[in-house]
Design a protein around this motif. Structure first.
Motif, PDB file in Angstrom:
ATOM      1  N   ASP A 165      23.537 -41.660  -7.759  1.00 46.81           N
ATOM      2  CA  ASP A 165      22.449 -42.029  -8.675  1.00 46.81           C
ATOM      3  C   ASP A 165      21.138 -42.225  -7.922  1.00 46.81           C
ATOM      4  O   ASP A 165      20.081 -41.800  -8.389  1.00 46.81           O
ATOM      5  CB  ASP A 165      22.795 -43.302  -9.446  1.00 46.81           C
ATOM      6  N   THR A 166      21.200 -42.864  -6.777  1.00 47.79           N
ATOM      7  CA  THR A 166      20.005 -43.089  -5.968  1.00 47.79           C
ATOM      8  C   THR A 166      19.405 -41.760  -5.524  1.00 47.79           C
ATOM      9  O   THR A 166      18.186 -41.562  -5.600  1.00 47.79           O
ATOM     10  CB  THR A 166      20.334 -43.963  -4.750  1.00 47.79           C
ATOM     11  N   ALA A 167      20.241 -40.856  -5.055  1.00 51.43           N
ATOM     12  CA  ALA A 167      19.761 -39.538  -4.615  1.00 51.43           C
ATOM     13  C   ALA A 167      19.139 -38.775  -5.788  1.00 51.43           C
ATOM     14  O   ALA A 167      18.066 -38.173  -5.647  1.00 51.43           O
ATOM     15  CB  ALA A 167      20.905 -38.742  -3.998  1.00 51.43           C
ATOM     16  N   PHE A 168      19.790 -38.814  -6.928  1.00 48.97           N
ATOM     17  CA  PHE A 168      19.280 -38.092  -8.096  1.00 48.97           C
ATOM     18  C   PHE A 168      17.927 -38.658  -8.532  1.00 48.97           C
ATOM     19  O   PHE A 168      16.984 -37.906  -8.789  1.00 48.97           O
ATOM     20  CB  PHE A 168      20.288 -38.149  -9.243  1.00 48.97           C
ATOM     21  N   ARG A 169      17.820 -39.984  -8.586  1.00 44.26           N
ATOM     22  CA  ARG A 169      16.549 -40.614  -8.969  1.00 44.26           C
ATOM     23  C   ARG A 169      15.455 -40.306  -7.961  1.00 44.26           C
ATOM     24  O   ARG A 169      14.300 -40.058  -8.338  1.00 44.26           O
ATOM     25  CB  ARG A 169      16.719 -42.124  -9.126  1.00 44.26           C
ATOM     26  N   ALA A 170      15.792 -40.310  -6.684  1.00 42.11           N
ATOM     27  CA  ALA A 170      14.797 -39.997  -5.649  1.00 42.11           C
ATOM     28  C   ALA A 170      14.283 -38.570  -5.810  1.00 42.11           C
ATOM     29  O   ALA A 170      13.079 -38.320  -5.677  1.00 42.11           O
ATOM     30  CB  ALA A 170      15.390 -40.203  -4.259  1.00 42.11           C
ATOM     31  N   CYS A 171      15.174 -37.646  -6.117  1.00 37.67           N
ATOM     32  CA  CYS A 171      14.766 -36.260  -6.345  1.00 37.67           C
ATOM     33  C   CYS A 171      13.864 -36.161  -7.576  1.00 37.67           C
ATOM     34  O   CYS A 171      12.847 -35.452  -7.560  1.00 37.67           O
ATOM     35  CB  CYS A 171      15.982 -35.352  -6.485  1.00 37.67           C
ATOM     36  N   GLN A 172      14.212 -36.875  -8.635  1.00 41.57           N
ATOM     37  CA  GLN A 172      13.378 -36.871  -9.840  1.00 41.57           C
ATOM     38  C   GLN A 172      11.989 -37.417  -9.540  1.00 41.57           C
ATOM     39  O   GLN A 172      10.983 -36.851  -9.963  1.00 41.57           O
ATOM     40  CB  GLN A 172      14.021 -37.718 -10.942  1.00 41.57           C
ATOM     41  N   ARG A 173      11.931 -38.511  -8.804  1.00 41.00           N
ATOM     42  CA  ARG A 173      10.640 -39.127  -8.482  1.00 41.00           C
ATOM     43  C   ARG A 173       9.802 -38.242  -7.579  1.00 41.00           C
ATOM     44  O   ARG A 173       8.578 -38.189  -7.719  1.00 41.00           O
ATOM     45  CB  ARG A 173      10.861 -40.505  -7.882  1.00 41.00           C
TER      46      ARG A 173
END
Length: 67
Positions: A28-36
């Motif tokens: 989840d952290t990796a996915f959110r970082a990519c989105q941001r």
């Protein structure tokens, strides 16, 4: 099989294909970082480090070959 992640779009595609039953807080952290990063809210280096952390935790990270 080795899959090379060359850009943010590759990272998104890889994460979207990751099995639901193997996802967790690090995913989840990796996915959110990519989105941001895509939205310009954080530098791409933040997404790269988060994705690398996810890959290390999933034991799928391979270092690039040295020429």
């Amino acid at each position: 099989m080795v899959e090379e992640i060359e850009c943010l779009a590759d990272a998104f595609e890889f994460l979207q294909e990751w099995p639901n039953n193997r996802r967790g807080p690090i995913f989840d952290t990796a996915f959110r970082a990519c989105q941001r990063a895509y939205d310009g809210q954080v530098p791409i280096s933040v997404a790269r480090e988060a994705f690398a952390g996810f890959a290390r935790s999933a034991k799928i990270l391979r270092t690039p070959l040295q020429l």
